[in-house]
Design an enzyme around this catalytic site. Structure first.
Site, PDB file in Angstrom:
ATOM      1  CG  HIS A 125      -1.727   1.221   1.422  1.00  0.00           C
ATOM      2  ND1 HIS A 125      -3.050   1.311   1.029  1.00  0.00           N
ATOM      3  CD2 HIS A 125      -1.415   2.427   1.950  1.00  0.00           C
ATOM      4  CE1 HIS A 125      -3.499   2.524   1.315  1.00  0.00           C
ATOM      5  NE2 HIS A 125      -2.530   3.224   1.877  1.00  0.00           N
ATOM      6  CD  GLU A 126       1.832   3.461   3.806  1.00  0.00           C
ATOM      7  OE1 GLU A 126       2.050   4.593   3.341  1.00  0.00           O
ATOM      8  OE2 GLU A 126       0.799   3.189   4.458  1.00  0.00           O
ATOM      9  CG  HIS A 183       0.414   6.306  -0.653  1.00  0.00           C
ATOM     10  ND1 HIS A 183      -0.768   6.716  -1.210  1.00  0.00           N
ATOM     11  CD2 HIS A 183       0.096   5.819   0.567  1.00  0.00           C
ATOM     12  CE1 HIS A 183      -1.756   6.492  -0.359  1.00  0.00           C
ATOM     13  NE2 HIS A 183      -1.266   5.941   0.733  1.00  0.00           N
ATOM     14  CG  ASP A 212      -4.901   6.671   1.371  1.00  0.00           C
ATOM     15  OD1 ASP A 212      -4.294   5.590   1.330  1.00  0.00           O
ATOM     16  OD2 ASP A 212      -4.542   7.634   2.059  1.00  0.00           O
TER      17      ASP A 212
HETATM   18 ZN    ZN Z   1      -2.513   5.247   2.217  1.00  0.00          ZN
END
Ligand code: ZN
Length: 119
Positions: free
Chosen positions: A53-54, A57, A63
């Protein structure tokens, strides 16, 4: 995407572990700082999914708290039982567009994604 070790200050992605919440400070496509906060791990989230997830980014994805396990960027809105580390096809397509220079600057520069896994 494959990560390769960097020497010295040549790293374009730096990953730190700390006791806070997971967060990312992107600085352009494929560049930035990831903090693998232990708080989300303590709350039961799957560490490889947090990392994926990170890094999403870092690749310009925002998100998307839609609660779906099949989306990496759903973050804490998906249940702790979710162990998927594969991006949804729409997320993968967005990364490909971002890699081609299509990432909006507001998504990739000077924006901090904080408490992504916080309730
Ligand atoms: Zn996030």
């Amino acid at each position: 995407m494959a990560l390769k070790p960097a020497t010295g200050s040549q790293a374009t992605v730096k990953v730190y572990a700390d006791d806070g919440w997971p967060r990312t400070i992107p600085n352009g496509f494929g560049r930035g700082i990831v903090y693998m906060g232990r708080q989300a791990v303590d709350d039961g989230f799957y560490p490889p999914r947090i990392a994926a997830h990170e890094l999403g980014h870092i690749l310009g994805l925002p998100d998307n708290r839609n609660g779906r396990c099949d989306y990496l960027m759903s973050g804490h809105s998906s249940p702790t039982s979710c162990q998927s580390t594969t991006p949804h096809s729409t997320e993968a397509a967005q990364v490909r567009r971002n890699a081609g220079g299509g990432a909006p600057a507001t998504l990739t520069r000077h924006r901090v994604y904080a408490d992504c896994f916080r309730f």
